[in-house]
Design an enzyme around this catalytic site. Structure first.
Site, PDB file in Angstrom:
ATOM      1  N   ASP A   1      -0.122   5.213   0.847  1.00 35.43           N
ATOM      2  CA  ASP A   1      -0.666   6.086   1.771  1.00 35.43           C
ATOM      3  C   ASP A   1      -0.786   5.347   2.969  1.00 35.43           C
ATOM      4  O   ASP A   1      -1.635   4.516   3.274  1.00 35.43           O
ATOM      5  CB  ASP A   1      -1.718   7.184   1.324  1.00 35.43           C
ATOM      6  CG  ASP A   1      -1.614   7.552   0.004  1.00 35.43           C
ATOM      7  OD1 ASP A   1      -0.297   7.628  -0.641  1.00 35.43           O
ATOM      8  OD2 ASP A   1      -2.440   8.389  -0.377  1.00 35.43           O
TER       9      ASP A   1
ATOM     10  N   ASP B   1       0.832  -1.167  -0.071  1.00 36.81           N
ATOM     11  CA  ASP B   1       0.037  -0.086  -0.127  1.00 36.81           C
ATOM     12  C   ASP B   1       0.860   1.421   0.042  1.00 36.81           C
ATOM     13  O   ASP B   1       2.188   1.177   0.528  1.00 36.81           O
ATOM     14  CB  ASP B   1      -1.086  -0.015   1.208  1.00 36.81           C
ATOM     15  CG  ASP B   1      -1.723   1.152   1.372  1.00 36.81           C
ATOM     16  OD1 ASP B   1      -2.433   1.671   0.493  1.00 36.81           O
ATOM     17  OD2 ASP B   1      -1.710   1.797   2.380  1.00 36.81           O
TER      18      ASP B   1
END
Length: 355
Positions: free
Chosen positions: A11, A9
């Protein structure tokens, strides 16, 4: 060829996620997560490859223009690339939850090309993210998820992945023998050893127990005629398996040394995972055999292992009982191996720059 892939991922995992806007749309908001660059550099050296997968709610809208996103995103990629970290793929869902799209995590639509048969090493690939949706994505991909956050740092992830993957499986077949060795340096469980030479099984078990590693060894061959080929080839294959599992040797202790008694006998082992094969062996046996193992093959076993593993081994033992002398040698080797393979950092333990 199966690949070890980390699906990461963005952010909240690679870079910090702003608490108010959730959008990294200017350079002031770009903050790299602690130790992420160092960790990914080390994991790259351990043959991991990286895929970024991220939900970017409303990307391309007036509230979140594409050009603002690209400025910061491309700068972030340049920073990673300057440290040798390259993402093999970058997968972005621009939709919001209300759009009810088919690509948003935890759905796997964006990952279909990575889930093709024969591509992904599912035992050694992971989803890494800070949200529960990332863990759901891992479940949908049938791989393990690691939830980054308060309780798990990038340093923790580094230790977990490097430690977990020190495994190997080697098969060798000649006209004389078939030998298969599997091992795990960091996940001890009861070993399975069947060489057809019972006393050798007992000695190999000592290595497994006292080095705290898992061993699975199976062999077939001409052991009924003579034990030479079986013992030699098991030494060769075990050495190759250990060498493969240790890998690039980053952070290992490298040296091991141990002295121990077994009743009246005393054995010592000093070893160096040096990249240079050498064996010094000093032990005297009264008889030609212990059980069904020729005593002369004990030294030859360690020679075979040393030359296939490229390590230095010094072994010596004194005593009155051949069984005790032999067993203490294998125990001392196991204890020394345990010391040598421990990971204590991320540097190569040599001034030469290579081992």
């Amino acid at each position: 060829m199966f690949e070890k892939i980390l699906f990461i991922d963005r952010d909240g995992t690679l870079i910090s996620e702003p608490k108010k806007s959730f959008q990294v749309d200017n350079f002031k908001k770009l903050i790299f997560e602690p130790n992420v660059i160092t960790t990914l550099s080390i994991l790259k050296k351990n043959h991991y490859k990286f895929v970024m997968i991220t939900n970017q709610d409303g990307l391309g809208s007036k509230q979140f223009p594409l050009h603002k996103f690209n400025l910061v995103h491309n700068f972030m990629l340049d920073v990673f690339l300057s440290q040798g970290i390259k993402f093999k793929d970058i997968l972005i869902c621009p939709h919001t939850l209300q759009n009810n799209c088919i690509c948003r995590k935890p759905q796997i639509t964006m990952l279909k090309s990575w889930l093709k048969e024969g591509l992904l090493d599912k035992n050694n690939s992971y989803v890494i993210g800070d949200r529960q949706t990332d863990m759901e994505l891992a479940k949908n991909m049938n791989i393990t998820g690691i939830q980054y956050g308060k309780n798990i740092s990038w340093n923790d992830i580094q230790k977990k992945l490097i430690k977990k993957n020190r495994t190997s499986s080697i098969f060798r077949q000649t006209k004389e023998t078939k030998v298969h060795v599997e091992l795990n340096l960091d996940n001890y469980k009861n070993s399975f050893i069947d060489t057809k030479i019972k006393f050798l099984d007992h000695m190999l078990e000592q290595i497994a127990i006292h080095s705290n590693i898992y061993l699975k060894i199976y062999s077939e061959g001409d052991w009924k005629t003579d034990d030479h080929h079986t013992v030699e080839d098991i030494g060769i294959v075990l050495g190759k398996a250990l060498k493969q599992a240790i890998g690039n040797k980053l952070g290992i202790n490298r040296f091991g040394f141990f002295t121990l008694p077994m009743d009246e006998s005393i054995a010592s082992c000093i070893l160096d995972i040096s990249g240079r094969p050498h064996v010094s062996f000093y032990a005297t046996f009264k008889y030609q055999k212990i059980g069904d193992l020729s005593t002369e093959m004990i030294e030859h076993f360690f020679q075979s292992l040393s030359y296939s593993m490229n390590i230095t081994i010094h072994l010596n033992a004194i005593g009155k009982n051949d069984h005790h002398i032999a067993e203490s040698l294998f125990k001392a080797f196991g204890r020394s191996l345990k010391q040598a393979i421990i990971i204590k950092g991320n540097k190569l333990p040599t001034s030469k720059g290579m081992l």
